[in-house]
Motif scaffolding. Structure first.
Motif, PDB file in Angstrom:
ATOM      1  N   ASN A   1      19.359 -25.650 -26.320  1.00 46.54           N
ATOM      2  CA  ASN A   1      20.346 -24.616 -26.587  1.00 46.54           C
ATOM      3  C   ASN A   1      20.329 -23.527 -25.510  1.00 46.54           C
ATOM      4  O   ASN A   1      20.198 -22.342 -25.811  1.00 46.54           O
ATOM      5  CB  ASN A   1      20.121 -24.017 -27.982  1.00 46.54           C
ATOM      6  CG  ASN A   1      21.334 -23.263 -28.472  1.00 46.54           C
ATOM      7  OD1 ASN A   1      22.437 -23.430 -27.953  1.00 46.54           O
ATOM      8  ND2 ASN A   1      21.136 -22.414 -29.458  1.00 46.54           N
ATOM      9  N   ILE A   2      20.425 -23.950 -24.276  1.00 44.46           N
ATOM     10  CA  ILE A   2      20.411 -23.017 -23.146  1.00 44.46           C
ATOM     11  C   ILE A   2      21.766 -22.325 -23.060  1.00 44.46           C
ATOM     12  O   ILE A   2      22.802 -22.968 -23.021  1.00 44.46           O
ATOM     13  CB  ILE A   2      20.079 -23.756 -21.836  1.00 44.46           C
ATOM     14  CG1 ILE A   2      18.710 -24.421 -21.956  1.00 44.46           C
ATOM     15  CG2 ILE A   2      20.123 -22.816 -20.644  1.00 44.46           C
ATOM     16  CD1 ILE A   2      18.385 -25.386 -20.846  1.00 44.46           C
ATOM     17  N   ARG A   3      21.734 -20.994 -23.063  1.00 41.15           N
ATOM     18  CA  ARG A   3      22.961 -20.193 -23.032  1.00 41.15           C
ATOM     19  C   ARG A   3      22.891 -19.220 -21.861  1.00 41.15           C
ATOM     20  O   ARG A   3      21.829 -18.700 -21.555  1.00 41.15           O
ATOM     21  CB  ARG A   3      23.098 -19.386 -24.320  1.00 41.15           C
ATOM     22  CG  ARG A   3      22.990 -20.212 -25.570  1.00 41.15           C
ATOM     23  CD  ARG A   3      22.799 -19.385 -26.837  1.00 41.15           C
ATOM     24  NE  ARG A   3      21.652 -18.496 -26.869  1.00 41.15           N
ATOM     25  CZ  ARG A   3      20.392 -18.863 -27.127  1.00 41.15           C
ATOM     26  NH1 ARG A   3      20.101 -20.137 -27.300  1.00 41.15           N
ATOM     27  NH2 ARG A   3      19.425 -17.973 -27.191  1.00 41.15           N
ATOM     28  N   GLN A   4      24.015 -18.993 -21.241  1.00 35.96           N
ATOM     29  CA  GLN A   4      24.057 -17.982 -20.190  1.00 35.96           C
ATOM     30  C   GLN A   4      25.302 -17.130 -20.358  1.00 35.96           C
ATOM     31  O   GLN A   4      26.345 -17.609 -20.776  1.00 35.96           O
ATOM     32  CB  GLN A   4      24.005 -18.609 -18.799  1.00 35.96           C
ATOM     33  CG  GLN A   4      25.226 -19.409 -18.400  1.00 35.96           C
ATOM     34  CD  GLN A   4      25.101 -19.941 -16.977  1.00 35.96           C
ATOM     35  OE1 GLN A   4      24.019 -20.052 -16.446  1.00 35.96           O
ATOM     36  NE2 GLN A   4      26.214 -20.276 -16.382  1.00 35.96           N
ATOM     37  N   ASN A   5      25.142 -15.856 -20.047  1.00 34.66           N
ATOM     38  CA  ASN A   5      26.245 -14.894 -20.116  1.00 34.66           C
ATOM     39  C   ASN A   5      26.277 -14.125 -18.812  1.00 34.66           C
ATOM     40  O   ASN A   5      25.247 -13.646 -18.344  1.00 34.66           O
ATOM     41  CB  ASN A   5      26.050 -13.907 -21.273  1.00 34.66           C
ATOM     42  CG  ASN A   5      26.100 -14.587 -22.614  1.00 34.66           C
ATOM     43  OD1 ASN A   5      26.931 -15.447 -22.840  1.00 34.66           O
ATOM     44  ND2 ASN A   5      25.202 -14.211 -23.497  1.00 34.66           N
TER      45      ASN A   5
ATOM     46  N   VAL B   1      20.137 -15.238 -19.538  1.00 37.80           N
ATOM     47  CA  VAL B   1      19.908 -16.607 -20.008  1.00 37.80           C
ATOM     48  C   VAL B   1      19.073 -16.546 -21.271  1.00 37.80           C
ATOM     49  O   VAL B   1      18.099 -15.798 -21.354  1.00 37.80           O
ATOM     50  CB  VAL B   1      19.167 -17.445 -18.933  1.00 37.80           C
ATOM     51  CG1 VAL B   1      18.904 -18.853 -19.444  1.00 37.80           C
ATOM     52  CG2 VAL B   1      19.955 -17.483 -17.641  1.00 37.80           C
TER      53      VAL B   1
ATOM     54  N   VAL C   1      17.268 -19.222 -24.323  1.00 36.66           N
ATOM     55  CA  VAL C   1      16.889 -20.617 -24.528  1.00 36.66           C
ATOM     56  C   VAL C   1      15.953 -20.728 -25.728  1.00 36.66           C
ATOM     57  O   VAL C   1      15.190 -19.815 -26.016  1.00 36.66           O
ATOM     58  CB  VAL C   1      16.218 -21.192 -23.246  1.00 36.66           C
ATOM     59  CG1 VAL C   1      14.933 -20.459 -22.926  1.00 36.66           C
ATOM     60  CG2 VAL C   1      15.966 -22.667 -23.351  1.00 36.66           C
ATOM     61  N   GLU C   2      16.054 -21.832 -26.456  1.00 38.49           N
ATOM     62  CA  GLU C   2      15.111 -22.138 -27.524  1.00 38.49           C
ATOM     63  C   GLU C   2      14.024 -23.034 -26.938  1.00 38.49           C
ATOM     64  O   GLU C   2      14.324 -24.005 -26.238  1.00 38.49           O
ATOM     65  CB  GLU C   2      15.816 -22.842 -28.678  1.00 38.49           C
ATOM     66  CG  GLU C   2      16.801 -21.949 -29.395  1.00 38.49           C
ATOM     67  CD  GLU C   2      17.545 -22.653 -30.502  1.00 38.49           C
ATOM     68  OE1 GLU C   2      17.173 -23.795 -30.870  1.00 38.49           O
ATOM     69  OE2 GLU C   2      18.520 -22.068 -31.005  1.00 38.49           O
TER      70      GLU C   2
ATOM     71  N   ASN D   1      12.294 -18.308 -29.196  1.00 45.47           N
ATOM     72  CA  ASN D   1      13.466 -18.029 -28.374  1.00 45.47           C
ATOM     73  C   ASN D   1      13.031 -17.150 -27.215  1.00 45.47           C
ATOM     74  O   ASN D   1      12.278 -16.194 -27.405  1.00 45.47           O
ATOM     75  CB  ASN D   1      14.544 -17.299 -29.176  1.00 45.47           C
ATOM     76  CG  ASN D   1      15.165 -18.194 -30.222  1.00 45.47           C
ATOM     77  OD1 ASN D   1      15.407 -19.370 -29.979  1.00 45.47           O
ATOM     78  ND2 ASN D   1      15.421 -17.653 -31.386  1.00 45.47           N
TER      79      ASN D   1
END
Length: 88
Positions: A42-46, A55, A57-58, A76
């Motif tokens: 669940n890698i997220r970047q904004n 960034v 990440v779990e 997290n």
């Protein structure tokens, strides 16, 4: 032509030999409290600004190699990347 070729070879060899060798893995982790094999999901970047990115990440610990205290099996993590300071 030969002088140019020799100059290019000399410049290339000098630049290659000028690169410092990175430290060994043992040296990098000798003062670490935790060393683990982890699975990132669940890698997220904004995008925060033109260059800055956050960034999230779990993390799931798959195998713990070194433990100095308690660490959760799942967590997290979040961090910010500043490419204007550390390159692109």
């Amino acid at each position: 032509m030969n002088k140019i070729l020799i100059g290019v070879i000399l410049a290339f060899s000098v630049s290659v030999f000028a690169i410092p060798t990175p430290p060994e893995l043992e040296e990098l982790v000798k003062n670490s409290d935790f060393i683990a094999k982890s699975k990132l999901t669940n890698i997220r970047q904004n995008k925060l600004s033109k260059n800055t990115v956050s960034v999230g990440v779990e993390v799931e610990i798959v195998k713990l190699y070194k433990k100095n205290g308690n660490i959760p099996e799942k967590m997290n993590l979040a961090f910010i990347i500043f490419p204007e300071y550390f390159g692109k």
